[in-house]
Every structure is written in C-alpha cells, then in structure tokens.
Design a protein around this motif. Sequence first.
Motif, PDB file in Angstrom:
ATOM      1  N   PRO A 283       0.827  -1.206   0.000  1.00 47.44           N
ATOM      2  CA  PRO A 283       0.000   0.000   0.000  1.00 47.44           C
ATOM      3  C   PRO A 283       0.861   1.254   0.000  1.00 47.44           C
ATOM      4  O   PRO A 283       1.922   1.300   0.593  1.00 47.44           O
ATOM      5  CB  PRO A 283      -0.802  -0.127   1.314  1.00 47.44           C
ATOM      6  N   ASN A 284       0.396   2.280  -0.698  1.00 51.64           N
ATOM      7  CA  ASN A 284       1.119   3.549  -0.724  1.00 51.64           C
ATOM      8  C   ASN A 284       0.141   4.694  -0.533  1.00 51.64           C
ATOM      9  O   ASN A 284      -1.056   4.485  -0.356  1.00 51.64           O
ATOM     10  CB  ASN A 284       1.906   3.689  -2.043  1.00 51.64           C
ATOM     11  N   SER A 285       0.668   5.924  -0.575  1.00 58.14           N
ATOM     12  CA  SER A 285      -0.165   7.096  -0.304  1.00 58.14           C
ATOM     13  C   SER A 285      -1.297   7.234  -1.308  1.00 58.14           C
ATOM     14  O   SER A 285      -2.400   7.666  -0.973  1.00 58.14           O
ATOM     15  CB  SER A 285       0.703   8.356  -0.324  1.00 58.14           C
ATOM     16  N   VAL A 286      -1.049   6.864  -2.567  1.00 53.86           N
ATOM     17  CA  VAL A 286      -2.080   6.994  -3.605  1.00 53.86           C
ATOM     18  C   VAL A 286      -3.212   6.004  -3.373  1.00 53.86           C
ATOM     19  O   VAL A 286      -4.390   6.338  -3.529  1.00 53.86           O
ATOM     20  CB  VAL A 286      -1.444   6.789  -5.000  1.00 53.86           C
ATOM     21  N   GLN A 287      -2.870   4.780  -2.992  1.00 54.95           N
ATOM     22  CA  GLN A 287      -3.905   3.764  -2.760  1.00 54.95           C
ATOM     23  C   GLN A 287      -4.802   4.124  -1.585  1.00 54.95           C
ATOM     24  O   GLN A 287      -5.929   3.635  -1.496  1.00 54.95           O
ATOM     25  CB  GLN A 287      -3.251   2.399  -2.529  1.00 54.95           C
ATOM     26  N   HIS A 288      -4.310   4.952  -0.679  1.00 51.40           N
ATOM     27  CA  HIS A 288      -5.192   5.421   0.398  1.00 51.40           C
ATOM     28  C   HIS A 288      -5.975   6.656  -0.035  1.00 51.40           C
ATOM     29  O   HIS A 288      -7.189   6.726   0.156  1.00 51.40           O
ATOM     30  CB  HIS A 288      -4.379   5.770   1.645  1.00 51.40           C
TER      31      HIS A 288
ATOM     32  N   PRO B 172       3.345   7.546  -6.935  1.00 50.31           N
ATOM     33  CA  PRO B 172       2.992   6.271  -7.556  1.00 50.31           C
ATOM     34  C   PRO B 172       1.704   6.393  -8.370  1.00 50.31           C
ATOM     35  O   PRO B 172       0.791   7.136  -8.008  1.00 50.31           O
ATOM     36  CB  PRO B 172       2.792   5.321  -6.349  1.00 50.31           C
ATOM     37  N   ALA B 173       1.620   5.678  -9.477  1.00 52.26           N
ATOM     38  CA  ALA B 173       0.397   5.669 -10.280  1.00 52.26           C
ATOM     39  C   ALA B 173      -0.657   4.806  -9.601  1.00 52.26           C
ATOM     40  O   ALA B 173      -0.334   3.830  -8.924  1.00 52.26           O
ATOM     41  CB  ALA B 173       0.690   5.144 -11.678  1.00 52.26           C
ATOM     42  N   PHE B 174      -1.908   5.176  -9.770  1.00 52.80           N
ATOM     43  CA  PHE B 174      -3.020   4.418  -9.188  1.00 52.80           C
ATOM     44  C   PHE B 174      -3.369   3.273 -10.125  1.00 52.80           C
ATOM     45  O   PHE B 174      -3.733   3.483 -11.280  1.00 52.80           O
ATOM     46  CB  PHE B 174      -4.221   5.338  -8.977  1.00 52.80           C
ATOM     47  N   ASP B 175      -3.263   2.051  -9.632  1.00 53.88           N
ATOM     48  CA  ASP B 175      -3.470   0.852 -10.452  1.00 53.88           C
ATOM     49  C   ASP B 175      -4.897   0.349 -10.289  1.00 53.88           C
ATOM     50  O   ASP B 175      -5.313  -0.030  -9.190  1.00 53.88           O
ATOM     51  CB  ASP B 175      -2.471  -0.238 -10.037  1.00 53.88           C
ATOM     52  N   VAL B 176      -5.660   0.348 -11.398  1.00 53.86           N
ATOM     53  CA  VAL B 176      -7.045  -0.149 -11.355  1.00 53.86           C
ATOM     54  C   VAL B 176      -7.241  -1.330 -12.295  1.00 53.86           C
ATOM     55  O   VAL B 176      -8.378  -1.704 -12.592  1.00 53.86           O
ATOM     56  CB  VAL B 176      -8.043   0.975 -11.725  1.00 53.86           C
ATOM     57  N   SER B 177      -6.163  -1.920 -12.755  1.00 50.45           N
ATOM     58  CA  SER B 177      -6.272  -3.008 -13.722  1.00 50.45           C
ATOM     59  C   SER B 177      -7.056  -4.179 -13.134  1.00 50.45           C
ATOM     60  O   SER B 177      -6.718  -4.711 -12.076  1.00 50.45           O
ATOM     61  CB  SER B 177      -4.875  -3.477 -14.146  1.00 50.45           C
ATOM     62  N   GLY B 178      -8.122  -4.570 -13.833  1.00 54.53           N
ATOM     63  CA  GLY B 178      -8.945  -5.689 -13.407  1.00 54.53           C
ATOM     64  C   GLY B 178      -9.872  -5.386 -12.254  1.00 54.53           C
ATOM     65  O   GLY B 178     -10.553  -6.284 -11.752  1.00 54.53           O
ATOM     66  N   LYS B 179      -9.923  -4.110 -11.806  1.00 50.89           N
ATOM     67  CA  LYS B 179     -10.718  -3.776 -10.621  1.00 50.89           C
ATOM     68  C   LYS B 179     -11.747  -2.684 -10.896  1.00 50.89           C
ATOM     69  O   LYS B 179     -12.489  -2.293  -9.993  1.00 50.89           O
ATOM     70  CB  LYS B 179      -9.795  -3.298  -9.487  1.00 50.89           C
TER      71      LYS B 179
ATOM     72  N   VAL C  95      -6.815  11.417 -12.241  1.00 48.77           N
ATOM     73  CA  VAL C  95      -5.713  12.117 -11.577  1.00 48.77           C
ATOM     74  C   VAL C  95      -4.693  11.097 -11.056  1.00 48.77           C
ATOM     75  O   VAL C  95      -3.479  11.280 -11.210  1.00 48.77           O
ATOM     76  CB  VAL C  95      -6.240  12.993 -10.423  1.00 48.77           C
ATOM     77  N   GLY C  96      -5.191  10.015 -10.426  1.00 47.88           N
ATOM     78  CA  GLY C  96      -4.300   9.002  -9.879  1.00 47.88           C
ATOM     79  C   GLY C  96      -3.499   8.275 -10.939  1.00 47.88           C
ATOM     80  O   GLY C  96      -2.328   7.927 -10.725  1.00 47.88           O
ATOM     81  N   ILE C  97      -4.105   8.055 -12.107  1.00 47.45           N
ATOM     82  CA  ILE C  97      -3.437   7.285 -13.166  1.00 47.45           C
ATOM     83  C   ILE C  97      -2.503   8.159 -14.002  1.00 47.45           C
ATOM     84  O   ILE C  97      -1.361   7.780 -14.282  1.00 47.45           O
ATOM     85  CB  ILE C  97      -4.477   6.601 -14.078  1.00 47.45           C
ATOM     86  N   TYR C  98      -2.992   9.338 -14.398  1.00 45.92           N
ATOM     87  CA  TYR C  98      -2.272  10.131 -15.404  1.00 45.92           C
ATOM     88  C   TYR C  98      -1.474  11.303 -14.825  1.00 45.92           C
ATOM     89  O   TYR C  98      -0.411  11.639 -15.357  1.00 45.92           O
ATOM     90  CB  TYR C  98      -3.264  10.658 -16.451  1.00 45.92           C
ATOM     91  N   LEU C  99      -1.972  11.944 -13.768  1.00 44.09           N
ATOM     92  CA  LEU C  99      -1.282  13.127 -13.241  1.00 44.09           C
ATOM     93  C   LEU C  99      -0.232  12.786 -12.205  1.00 44.09           C
ATOM     94  O   LEU C  99       0.874  13.354 -12.218  1.00 44.09           O
ATOM     95  CB  LEU C  99      -2.312  14.092 -12.636  1.00 44.09           C
ATOM     96  N   PHE C 100      -0.539  11.872 -11.296  1.00 48.28           N
ATOM     97  CA  PHE C 100       0.384  11.568 -10.203  1.00 48.28           C
ATOM     98  C   PHE C 100       1.772  11.134 -10.666  1.00 48.28           C
ATOM     99  O   PHE C 100       2.770  11.538 -10.063  1.00 48.28           O
ATOM    100  CB  PHE C 100      -0.228  10.526  -9.273  1.00 48.28           C
TER     101      PHE C 100
END
Length: 422
Positions: free
Chosen positions: A217-222, A298-305, A287-292
């Motif tokens: 877990p990282n700051s972005v995932q929270h 860290p990029a926000f990972d939503v693959s498969g979710k 924002v989490g995927i493209y801007l961060f």
Amino acid sequence: MLLYKLWRSFIKEILLLKRDIGGIVIIFVMPLLLIVTITLIQDSTFKNLEGSKIPIIFIDQDKSEVSKNIKAELENSKTFQLLTNFNEKSAQDAVFSGDYQMAIVIPENLTKDLNSNIDSKVQTIVSSFGLEGDSAKVKTAAPKAKDIHLYFDPATNAGFKNSVMNSVNKMVFEIENKKIYKAFQEQLGTTENLDENKNLISFKEITPKKGEMDVMPNSVQHNVPAWTLFAIFFIVVPLSINLVKEKSQGTSVRARISPTPYFVHILGKTFTYLIICLIQFLLMVAVGIYLFPYMDLPAFDVSGKMFQLVVVTLFAGLAAIGFGVLLGTIADTQEQSAPFGATSVVVLAAIGGIWVPVFLMPEFMQTVAKFSPMNWGLNAYYDIILRNSGIGGIAKELVFLFLFYIATVAISIFYEKKQNAV
C-alpha cells in the motif's frame, strides 16, 4: 408515463445545478485540489518508510567494537543518515532547538565495561556449576551499567521515539548476546563457530503479489478512494441547498399538487447525483493514473478492478444522496443546511478513517467508526484495491450502504408527508 416524469425530474435537477456555479466548483474542483495536496503531503511519510533517510546525529565516544557495530547497524538500516561532526553539548542544542529529530551518544569505555561485566557474570555462572575456565581469573566487581543517551526533538512523534528506542535496544541486545556466547566459549574451551549463533526464530512478511512484484500500500492507494468518498459525500451540501430552495421558492408545493408521486422527485435527484458521483470518481481515478506519475507519485493501479470500484462508488453515492435528501427535507433554511451538511461530512470523514486510520483511534472511536457510511465505503475500496476482493467479498458493505439510503429516504418521505398533512 412514469418514465417520462422521471426524465423531466432529472432534467430539472440538471438545470438547477447549471445555475449553481458555486455548487459545481464544490462538487468537482475542490476534491481534485484536496486529493493532489494531501497526497503530496502524505507521500513524504510513505517515502520515509521506503528509503528516504532521516538525518540524525551520532556521537561515538567509545570508538571501539560495540559503538562500531551500532553505527554499522544504523547505516545498514537505510532509514538514517548519520551526522558525526558534533559533540554532546552541540548535539543536544541542535536537537532541542528542532534542527534535527534526534541524537545518539555512545558513552566512553562502553565496549570495555561491557566486556568486563559479561566476563564477571560468566565466571560466576561457570563457577556455580563447579567448572573453571582455562585460566583462573580474579573476580572483580562488575562495572555499573552504561547508558546510551538518546536526545529527541520535543516535537517528535511518540511513535517515532518508540520505534528508534526499540531498534537501539534490539541492536544492543544482539551485541550482548554474541559477547556472552563468545565468553562462554572461551571459559569452556569450545570451538563452535560463532557465526552459527543465529536466531532460531525470525519474522518473514508475506505480502500480496502481482506477478513477481510485492503489492504494497502507498499514499495513492489510500488517498484516491478516501478523497473520492469525501467528494461523493460532499454532494450533501448542494443537494440539501437545492431542496431548501425548492421549499422557499414554492417548487415543492407545485410538486406536491402535481399528479407525480413525491418518490419520483427523489428518484430524479438520485439518478442525477449518481451520475455526478460517477464523474467525480472517474476524475479522481484519472488524476491518480495520469497526473500523479508526473508529480513523482505512484500511479493508481485499477487493472482488473474498475467494475468493482464503480459498483462501490454507486452504492456510496446512494448513501450520500440519501443523507443529503434527509438533511434538505428537515432543514428550513440554507443557513441550516449548508453549514450542518459540511460539518457533518467532515465529522463522518474523521470517524470513518479518511484522515486517520481507524486502527490508530481509541477503542471507543473504533466502535463509533463502524457506524459511519464513509467507513463502509472505504473498507469496500480497500478490499478491492489491497485485498483483491470481488463483489462477494464486499457484499456486507454494499448492503449497509444501500440500507442507509433506503432508511434516510424513507424518513424523508415520512417527514415530508407529516409536515404537509392537512
């Protein structure tokens, strides 16, 4: 016919929102500013845990085996950057003035006195078993225990203090154990390799994996799910204000005398604001995927979710809409609905774990947190993002969120009928 009325109710809500530029800003712009700002601030804390070094003062007055071992362990921990160009007085002043978080001072003759102390105790133990070493030694009084001085900035977090003290205690304990083992070897004349004196029990952390990589877990995932929930529930403010406006402008009277049931108006608001909640969620994820990544985050990972996350968003949106409808139905003026709505959302966020993790709260507040709809939504997001759960794994949270919507809307309809009963 009912679908047409629902459609007209939906169009009415869209027109109301178009006239409320301030509400649009609150709904879309403010959450984006919050997620960027808070994530940037919190990411430094996560990076401290991931490799950024904290500068601390290290003063070696012993300059021998034990102090060198402690220094090597601190350097190998990858947590601290050791500063050595201080004496104890200047280190104390620097730390107490807030220039550095801590200082470690190793006293003079630490290694010598530790060796003497251990030798004395080992001789006593060996003699009590009727054994003697290779050479009889005259017993001497064991020297007094030495203190390693730790200076902390008064503003330093108590958790950091405890962590450092535990680490230093562990290092000293391991050094003492090795020296005691070696002293017994010398007294008993054994030749076992000292390197074989390793811990029989150790800890190995098992983390979820994605391919060959550990999922941590990282700051972005929270912050992405947390502030998405905060944004979703902040629609309470414009929603409740619009309901109060309808009452003050007579729109609600026309709605009551029209052949359209009141619940159709509620459904119109529900569909309108659900779309808004979904747009908020997609903006936060974007924002989490493209801007961060461009901000060294860290990029926000939503693959498969993505599907599961959208489902949670819709149910969290229902809970927020129900709360907004209830507040707007009960409030008589905008001065009542706006401040109370904003304050209540902040309180729900605080007790729901948006700012402070629930496990860090006092036991009483942990119990209270279980009744916050934001906590239900946050747990559902965590289950999907960090625990790889499916819809079945978050069914309980989804049911709670839906029942919260049903309960608040039912109370609103009952209150509306009672207030307007002739």
